[in-house]
Design an enzyme around this catalytic site. Structure first.
Site, PDB file in Angstrom:
ATOM      1  N   ASP A  40       0.800  -1.184  -0.332  1.00 59.94           N
ATOM      2  CA  ASP A  40      -0.156   0.481   0.056  1.00 59.94           C
ATOM      3  C   ASP A  40       0.505   1.219   0.189  1.00 59.94           C
ATOM      4  O   ASP A  40       0.192   2.066   0.126  1.00 59.94           O
ATOM      5  CB  ASP A  40      -0.821  -0.363   0.995  1.00 59.94           C
ATOM      6  CG  ASP A  40      -2.143  -0.684   1.014  1.00 59.94           C
ATOM      7  OD1 ASP A  40      -2.090  -1.285   0.036  1.00 59.94           O
ATOM      8  OD2 ASP A  40      -3.184  -1.379   2.336  1.00 59.94           O
ATOM      9  N   HIS A 247      29.378   2.385  -4.371  1.00 59.60           N
ATOM     10  CA  HIS A 247      28.411   2.789  -4.212  1.00 59.60           C
ATOM     11  C   HIS A 247      27.655   2.800  -2.657  1.00 59.60           C
ATOM     12  O   HIS A 247      26.771   2.300  -2.638  1.00 59.60           O
ATOM     13  CB  HIS A 247      27.412   1.487  -4.860  1.00 59.60           C
ATOM     14  CG  HIS A 247      27.577   2.255  -6.419  1.00 59.60           C
ATOM     15  ND1 HIS A 247      27.243   1.571  -7.237  1.00 59.60           N
ATOM     16  CD2 HIS A 247      27.796   3.414  -7.462  1.00 59.60           C
ATOM     17  CE1 HIS A 247      27.393   1.960  -8.736  1.00 59.60           C
ATOM     18  NE2 HIS A 247      28.112   3.082  -8.049  1.00 59.60           N
ATOM     19  N   ASP A 264      28.633  12.440  -1.188  1.00 57.57           N
ATOM     20  CA  ASP A 264      28.131  12.577  -3.245  1.00 57.57           C
ATOM     21  C   ASP A 264      26.523  12.428  -3.592  1.00 57.57           C
ATOM     22  O   ASP A 264      25.947  11.517  -3.005  1.00 57.57           O
ATOM     23  CB  ASP A 264      28.901  11.021  -4.237  1.00 57.57           C
ATOM     24  CG  ASP A 264      28.627  11.310  -5.744  1.00 57.57           C
ATOM     25  OD1 ASP A 264      27.653  12.048  -5.892  1.00 57.57           O
ATOM     26  OD2 ASP A 264      28.846  10.727  -6.148  1.00 57.57           O
ATOM     27  N   ASP A 275      24.742  17.230  -9.135  1.00 57.10           N
ATOM     28  CA  ASP A 275      25.589  16.200  -8.897  1.00 57.10           C
ATOM     29  C   ASP A 275      26.517  16.056  -8.435  1.00 57.10           C
ATOM     30  O   ASP A 275      27.819  16.888  -9.312  1.00 57.10           O
ATOM     31  CB  ASP A 275      25.396  14.855  -9.656  1.00 57.10           C
ATOM     32  CG  ASP A 275      26.238  12.861  -9.790  1.00 57.10           C
ATOM     33  OD1 ASP A 275      27.235  13.510  -8.729  1.00 57.10           O
ATOM     34  OD2 ASP A 275      26.251  12.985 -10.703  1.00 57.10           O
ATOM     35  N   HIS A 358      36.989   4.082 -12.015  1.00 61.25           N
ATOM     36  CA  HIS A 358      35.997   4.583 -12.358  1.00 61.25           C
ATOM     37  C   HIS A 358      35.728   6.041 -13.888  1.00 61.25           C
ATOM     38  O   HIS A 358      37.360   6.415 -13.341  1.00 61.25           O
ATOM     39  CB  HIS A 358      34.603   5.128 -11.491  1.00 61.25           C
ATOM     40  CG  HIS A 358      35.314   6.215 -11.257  1.00 61.25           C
ATOM     41  ND1 HIS A 358      34.953   7.583 -11.025  1.00 61.25           N
ATOM     42  CD2 HIS A 358      35.322   6.462  -9.198  1.00 61.25           C
ATOM     43  CE1 HIS A 358      35.319   8.442  -9.898  1.00 61.25           C
ATOM     44  NE2 HIS A 358      35.526   7.466  -8.923  1.00 61.25           N
ATOM     45  N   HIS A 362      30.057  11.957 -16.908  1.00 61.84           N
ATOM     46  CA  HIS A 362      28.944  11.613 -17.704  1.00 61.84           C
ATOM     47  C   HIS A 362      27.829  12.365 -17.843  1.00 61.84           C
ATOM     48  O   HIS A 362      28.357  13.688 -17.188  1.00 61.84           O
ATOM     49  CB  HIS A 362      28.810  10.775 -16.332  1.00 61.84           C
ATOM     50  CG  HIS A 362      27.993  10.817 -15.197  1.00 61.84           C
ATOM     51  ND1 HIS A 362      26.902  12.090 -14.384  1.00 61.84           N
ATOM     52  CD2 HIS A 362      28.698  10.629 -14.197  1.00 61.84           C
ATOM     53  CE1 HIS A 362      26.740  11.560 -13.682  1.00 61.84           C
ATOM     54  NE2 HIS A 362      27.453  11.049 -13.227  1.00 61.84           N
ATOM     55  N   HIS A 369      22.610   9.830 -14.654  1.00 64.59           N
ATOM     56  CA  HIS A 369      23.891   9.006 -15.939  1.00 64.59           C
ATOM     57  C   HIS A 369      22.481   9.442 -17.098  1.00 64.59           C
ATOM     58  O   HIS A 369      21.816   8.551 -17.362  1.00 64.59           O
ATOM     59  CB  HIS A 369      23.980   7.844 -15.795  1.00 64.59           C
ATOM     60  CG  HIS A 369      24.915   7.668 -14.351  1.00 64.59           C
ATOM     61  ND1 HIS A 369      25.468   6.583 -13.704  1.00 64.59           N
ATOM     62  CD2 HIS A 369      25.213   8.811 -13.458  1.00 64.59           C
ATOM     63  CE1 HIS A 369      25.841   7.089 -12.866  1.00 64.59           C
ATOM     64  NE2 HIS A 369      26.093   8.522 -12.372  1.00 64.59           N
ATOM     65  N   GLU A 412      35.000  14.551 -12.554  1.00 63.41           N
ATOM     66  CA  GLU A 412      34.849  13.936 -10.861  1.00 63.41           C
ATOM     67  C   GLU A 412      35.688  12.916 -11.037  1.00 63.41           C
ATOM     68  O   GLU A 412      35.504  11.599 -10.637  1.00 63.41           O
ATOM     69  CB  GLU A 412      33.046  13.044 -10.488  1.00 63.41           C
ATOM     70  CG  GLU A 412      32.980  12.165 -11.788  1.00 63.41           C
ATOM     71  CD  GLU A 412      31.438  11.626 -11.377  1.00 63.41           C
ATOM     72  OE1 GLU A 412      30.985  11.478 -10.228  1.00 63.41           O
ATOM     73  OE2 GLU A 412      30.561  11.324 -12.081  1.00 63.41           O
ATOM     74  N   TYR A 416      40.567   6.170  -4.023  1.00 64.84           N
ATOM     75  CA  TYR A 416      40.528   5.155  -3.074  1.00 64.84           C
ATOM     76  C   TYR A 416      41.728   3.755  -3.012  1.00 64.84           C
ATOM     77  O   TYR A 416      42.023   3.332  -3.862  1.00 64.84           O
ATOM     78  CB  TYR A 416      39.013   4.327  -3.636  1.00 64.84           C
ATOM     79  CG  TYR A 416      38.353   5.594  -4.885  1.00 64.84           C
ATOM     80  CD1 TYR A 416      37.266   5.938  -3.753  1.00 64.84           C
ATOM     81  CD2 TYR A 416      38.327   5.917  -5.411  1.00 64.84           C
ATOM     82  CE1 TYR A 416      36.579   7.095  -4.200  1.00 64.84           C
ATOM     83  CE2 TYR A 416      37.856   6.421  -6.737  1.00 64.84           C
ATOM     84  CZ  TYR A 416      36.136   7.202  -5.524  1.00 64.84           C
ATOM     85  OH  TYR A 416      36.146   8.323  -6.499  1.00 64.84           O
ATOM     86  N   ARG A 433      37.461  11.676  -4.200  1.00 63.74           N
ATOM     87  CA  ARG A 433      36.766  12.213  -5.006  1.00 63.74           C
ATOM     88  C   ARG A 433      36.034  13.582  -4.749  1.00 63.74           C
ATOM     89  O   ARG A 433      35.096  14.400  -3.720  1.00 63.74           O
ATOM     90  CB  ARG A 433      35.210  11.467  -5.157  1.00 63.74           C
ATOM     91  CG  ARG A 433      34.382  11.756  -6.544  1.00 63.74           C
ATOM     92  CD  ARG A 433      33.294  10.965  -7.684  1.00 63.74           C
ATOM     93  NE  ARG A 433      32.770  10.007  -6.424  1.00 63.74           N
ATOM     94  CZ  ARG A 433      32.664   9.021  -5.516  1.00 63.74           C
ATOM     95  NH1 ARG A 433      33.489   8.683  -5.025  1.00 63.74           N
ATOM     96  NH2 ARG A 433      31.236   8.695  -4.687  1.00 63.74           N
ATOM     97  N   GLU A 435      34.266  15.936  -7.083  1.00 68.02           N
ATOM     98  CA  GLU A 435      32.782  15.974  -7.747  1.00 68.02           C
ATOM     99  C   GLU A 435      32.225  17.821  -8.527  1.00 68.02           C
ATOM    100  O   GLU A 435      31.606  18.257  -8.415  1.00 68.02           O
ATOM    101  CB  GLU A 435      31.993  14.947  -7.881  1.00 68.02           C
ATOM    102  CG  GLU A 435      30.873  14.512  -9.355  1.00 68.02           C
ATOM    103  CD  GLU A 435      30.115  13.644  -9.462  1.00 68.02           C
ATOM    104  OE1 GLU A 435      29.641  13.605  -8.300  1.00 68.02           O
ATOM    105  OE2 GLU A 435      29.328  13.523 -10.127  1.00 68.02           O
TER     106      GLU A 435
HETATM  107  N1  GLY Z   1      26.216  10.100  -7.897  1.00 70.05           N
HETATM  108  C1  GLY Z   1      26.323   9.486  -8.937  1.00 70.05           C
HETATM  109  C2  GLY Z   1      27.477   9.511 -10.310  1.00 70.05           C
HETATM  110  O1  GLY Z   1      28.591  10.331  -9.266  1.00 70.05           O
HETATM  111  O2  GLY Z   1      27.972   9.006 -10.910  1.00 70.05           O
HETATM  112 MN    MN Z   2      28.294  12.019 -11.234  1.00 68.92          MN
HETATM  113 MN    MN Z   3      28.663  11.909  -8.122  1.00 70.99          MN
END
Ligand code: GLY
Ligand code: MN
Ligand code: MN
Length: 465
Positions: A40, A247, A264, A275, A358, A362, A369, A412, A416, A433, A435
């Site tokens: 619900d 993540h 982040d 972002d 990474h 993006h 994304h 970004e 790590y 990081r 970004e």
């Molecule tokens: N927060 C998702 C990324 O940085 O791609």
């Molecule tokens: Mn990002």
């Molecule tokens: Mn991000």
């Protein structure tokens, strides 16, 4: 601030799309379904980005049908006094034509009955292939009655095509209305990061226990305080070693003095995402090793920012980042020169990969994304092959996208450091990081997210206040 995007903007987008459907083309663009979270209780409703881009309409249960002659028909939920008591206001088809500027509007319940007639004698049916589970089967269901009428002279559309191919290209270059919304989302998010940093230092100074969720609460407060509907994605608030989990989500881990915090997080404002990542010392003072690694990531980001301009390839900021990180990893002793050789060797063998796994950015837009091909459309045929030095796999490369004014991407870089043989202990468990969100301009880029500083001295100063 409320930004009213005029109906003419959506009408112009529909007209541009209609002109690309080809003679006799028809497009079907449903919005997103409502989704149940558990018994619900629904997830917060979020419209479909393609549908919203073409209508500006946020109600569930709707579908846009557009034909190549430019006629637009919106199917939407009908007025219903009882349902509106429970679920809230509905625009209804009677008001939709004037309110949204579409040519016709019909009750959503008539979709199955009306679509076969709308599809009859069309040359091509366009709909999004990958975003709506079950849509292909529904289209097939709408085509069946057309097939049944073929012997009476009806033509069944011989072709189906992916609508995303067309709309992705449109969405990739943002117009002035979109950029205004994205700048606003970016400003709110920047303030939210400052708020979280300041609360963290203040609580630690007062001897209070800080948990990741305390900082998440500050982000959410600032987002909602300024009219953002929701976070654009699950906020990452990672204390200490948690920053090395890419993540990670804001959870309940203690935030300790002497450790770094990686946040982040970005809000969504009127359908547009921001972002931002910042990494800061919990108590407001970087230690020596933290500062050394932070300075390296920042230098790599500066190189990427300098490489982000109209005419450059999408991969250039990434390559610029990697060159700086590779040199810094050798300089700081995270990679051993005797073992790994020169910077060029580190890059070619991807020896930096355990610390930087990474990409540097993006596309960003309605989706965090965002859509849009990363390959230059006019050069898709130019395939080259290379062997990946780590996996040994053969990879097919195509020329990367050439950046154009109005494209928006994140920048970004990060590092790590997990404990491993030969990695100096002083750097163990540090995850950093930085970004920012960049709009491509001729000759450079605009960082929309610098309302929150990146310079370590400035971060320390604002955390002292
Ligand atoms: N927060 C998702 C990324 O940085 O791609
Ligand atoms: Mn990002
Ligand atoms: Mn991000």
């Amino acid at each position: 601030m409320t930004q009213n995007v005029p109906n003419s903007v959506y009408a112009e987008r529909r007209a541009r799309l209609a002109a690309q459907l080809g003679d006799g083309g028809i497009a079907i663009v449903p919005t997103a379904p409502e989704r149940m979270r558990n018994r619900d209780s629904d997830y917060l409703y979020r419209h479909d980005s393609y549908f919203y881009y073409l209508t500006g309409f946020t109600e569930p249960g709707a579908c846009l049908v557009l034909t190549s002659d430019g006629q637009s028909t919106l199917f939407c939920n009908p007025k219903d006094a009882e349902r509106e008591i429970w679920d809230g206001y509905r625009l209804g088809p009677e008001a939709a034509v004037a309110a949204l500027g579409v040519h016709a509007a019909l009750p959503a319940g008539e979709l199955d009955q009306r679509l076969p007639r709308l599809l009859e004698n069309r040359a091509c049916v366009w709909y999004p292939f990958a975003t709506h589970a079950g849509l292909a089967a529904r289209v097939d269901g709408w085509l069946n009655p057309v097939r049944a009428r073929v012997r009476y002279g009806a033509l069944c559309p011989p072709r189906q095509a992916d609508l995303c191919l067309l709309v992705d290209e449109m969405r990739l270059v943002k117009d002035a209305h979109e950029l205004a919304l994205m700048r606003h989302a970016a400003q709110i998010s920047a303030q939210a990061h400052i708020r979280a940093m300041q609360r963290c230092a203040r609580m630690l100074r007062a001897g209070q226990e800080v948990r990741e969720y305390h900082l998440d609460a500050e982000l959410l407060h600032e987002f909602r305080e300024h009219g953002s509907q929701a976070p654009a994605y699950g906020s990452i608030v990672a204390a200490g070693a948690n920053a090395c989990v890419l993540h990670y989500r804001a959870d309940k881990a203690p935030v300790r003095s002497g450790e770094l915090v990686l946040i982040d997080a970005g809000c969504e404002y009127d359908g547009y995402a921001s972002d931002i990542t910042r990494t800061f010392p919990a108590n407001g003072r970087f230690t020596g090793p933290q500062r050394a690694l932070y300075d390296l990531v920042l230098a790599s980001q500066e190189a990427a920012v300098a490489a982000t301009k109209a005419g450059a390839r999408f991969t250039e900021p990434h390559d610029a980042t990697v060159a700086v990180l590779a040199q810094g990893l050798l300089d700081l002793g995270l990679l051993n020169t005797n073992q790994h050789g020169s910077v060029q060797d580190v890059i070619e063998k991807r020896a930096y990969f355990p610390f930087y796994m990474h990409r540097t950015g993006h596309w960003l837009g309605m989706d965090v994304h965002d859509c849009g091909s990363y390959v230059e459309p006019s050069e898709v045929g130019q395939v080259s092959e290379r062997r990946d030095p780590l996996s040994g796999e053969t990879i097919q490369d195509r020329p990367s996208r050439i950046l154009r004014p109005g494209m928006v991407l994140t920048i970004e870089p990060g590092l790590y450091v997990r404990p491993a043989p030969g990695v100096p202990e002083a750097f163990h468990h540090l995850g950093i990081r930085i970004e920012d969100d960049a709009v491509v301009h001729p000759g450079g880029c605009e960082l929309m997210t610098r309302g929150v500083p990146v310079q370590p001295d400035e971060i320390e100063a604002l955390m002292r206040d």
